[in-house]
Design a protein around this motif. Structure first.
Motif, PDB file in Angstrom:
ATOM      1  N   LYS A 124      62.303  50.824   2.120  1.00 22.36           N
ATOM      2  CA  LYS A 124      63.171  50.953   3.295  1.00 22.36           C
ATOM      3  C   LYS A 124      63.344  49.604   3.992  1.00 22.36           C
ATOM      4  CE  LYS A 124      62.311  55.834   4.130  1.00 22.36           C
ATOM      5  NZ  LYS A 124      63.638  56.397   4.256  1.00 22.36           N
ATOM      6  N   ASN A 174      63.144  46.687   2.663  1.00 20.35           N
ATOM      7  CA  ASN A 174      63.910  45.788   1.806  1.00 20.35           C
ATOM      8  C   ASN A 174      65.419  45.964   1.980  1.00 20.35           C
ATOM      9  OD1 ASN A 174      61.569  44.688   0.769  1.00 20.35           O
ATOM     10  ND2 ASN A 174      61.571  45.965  -1.064  1.00 20.35           N
ATOM     11  N   LYS A 175      65.839  47.052   2.590  1.00 19.08           N
ATOM     12  CA  LYS A 175      67.268  47.302   2.816  1.00 19.08           C
ATOM     13  C   LYS A 175      67.771  46.720   4.134  1.00 19.08           C
ATOM     14  CE  LYS A 175      67.151  51.550   0.123  1.00 19.08           C
ATOM     15  NZ  LYS A 175      67.229  53.006   0.169  1.00 19.08           N
ATOM     16  N   THR A 176      66.885  46.102   4.897  1.00 21.96           N
ATOM     17  CA  THR A 176      67.298  45.565   6.184  1.00 21.96           C
ATOM     18  C   THR A 176      68.274  44.414   6.005  1.00 21.96           C
ATOM     19  OG1 THR A 176      65.431  44.035   6.291  1.00 21.96           O
ATOM     20  CG2 THR A 176      65.130  46.214   7.281  1.00 21.96           C
ATOM     21  N   THR A 177      69.100  44.216   7.000  1.00 20.53           N
ATOM     22  CA  THR A 177      70.100  43.142   6.930  1.00 20.53           C
ATOM     23  C   THR A 177      69.902  42.096   8.013  1.00 20.53           C
ATOM     24  OG1 THR A 177      71.633  44.442   8.270  1.00 20.53           O
ATOM     25  CG2 THR A 177      71.822  44.644   5.870  1.00 20.53           C
ATOM     26  N   GLY A 178      69.016  42.337   8.931  1.00 18.22           N
ATOM     27  CA  GLY A 178      68.755  41.379  10.004  1.00 18.22           C
ATOM     28  C   GLY A 178      67.313  40.936   9.988  1.00 18.22           C
ATOM     29  N   THR A 208      63.602  40.804  10.229  1.00 14.73           N
ATOM     30  CA  THR A 208      62.657  41.924  10.160  1.00 14.73           C
ATOM     31  C   THR A 208      61.251  41.400   9.934  1.00 14.73           C
ATOM     32  OG1 THR A 208      64.400  43.270   9.160  1.00 14.73           O
ATOM     33  CG2 THR A 208      62.154  44.098   8.962  1.00 14.73           C
ATOM     34  N   ASP A 244      60.034  42.725  -0.314  1.00 18.60           N
ATOM     35  CA  ASP A 244      60.826  41.522  -0.603  1.00 18.60           C
ATOM     36  C   ASP A 244      60.581  40.528   0.533  1.00 18.60           C
ATOM     37  OD1 ASP A 244      62.699  39.536  -0.989  1.00 18.60           O
ATOM     38  OD2 ASP A 244      64.371  40.919  -1.328  1.00 18.60           O
ATOM     39  N   LYS A 264      63.271  38.796   2.585  1.00 15.56           N
ATOM     40  CA  LYS A 264      63.993  39.555   3.610  1.00 15.56           C
ATOM     41  C   LYS A 264      63.101  39.979   4.770  1.00 15.56           C
ATOM     42  CE  LYS A 264      67.622  41.753   0.972  1.00 15.56           C
ATOM     43  NZ  LYS A 264      68.294  43.028   0.753  1.00 15.56           N
TER      44      LYS A 264
END
Length: 98
Positions: A21, A23-27, A29, A66, A69
């Motif tokens: 979950k 690893n799906k962040t876009t900002g 974190t 990841d 990220k």
């Protein structure tokens, strides 16, 4: 009230899910891991203290996260330690200032 402690196997799976979950962040974190326990009752000397289960959780997160990220911050504290909260608040303020 019924309380149950997650097993090492369950913790390993939860670690994979958490990492997936994040690893799906876009900002920006950051994940803070409290190495001395994720609850009041799993601290050393408490009824749910299970270092093997905690190690499975943290190991799975380390293996699947990841790091390009997500910033991983490992603190040798329990999640309820005021110093843990202070570290997270400090990091949040730094992220907001960016």
């Amino acid at each position: 009230v019924t309380l149950m402690r997650t097993t090492s196997e369950e913790c390993a799976r939860l670690g994979e899910i958490i990492a997936g979950k994040l690893n799906k962040t876009t900002g920006p974190t950051a994940l803070f891991m409290p190495l001395k326990g994720v609850s009041m009752i799993d601290a050393e000397g408490m009824p749910f203290h299970d270092p093997a289960a905690d190690a499975a959780l943290f190991g799975a997160i380390r293996a699947h996260l990841d790091r390009s990220k997500v910033e991983l911050v490992e603190l040798d504290l329990n999640i309820n330690d005021p110093a843990f909260a202070d570290a997270m608040a400090d990091r949040l303020l730094a992220m907001l200032a960016q």
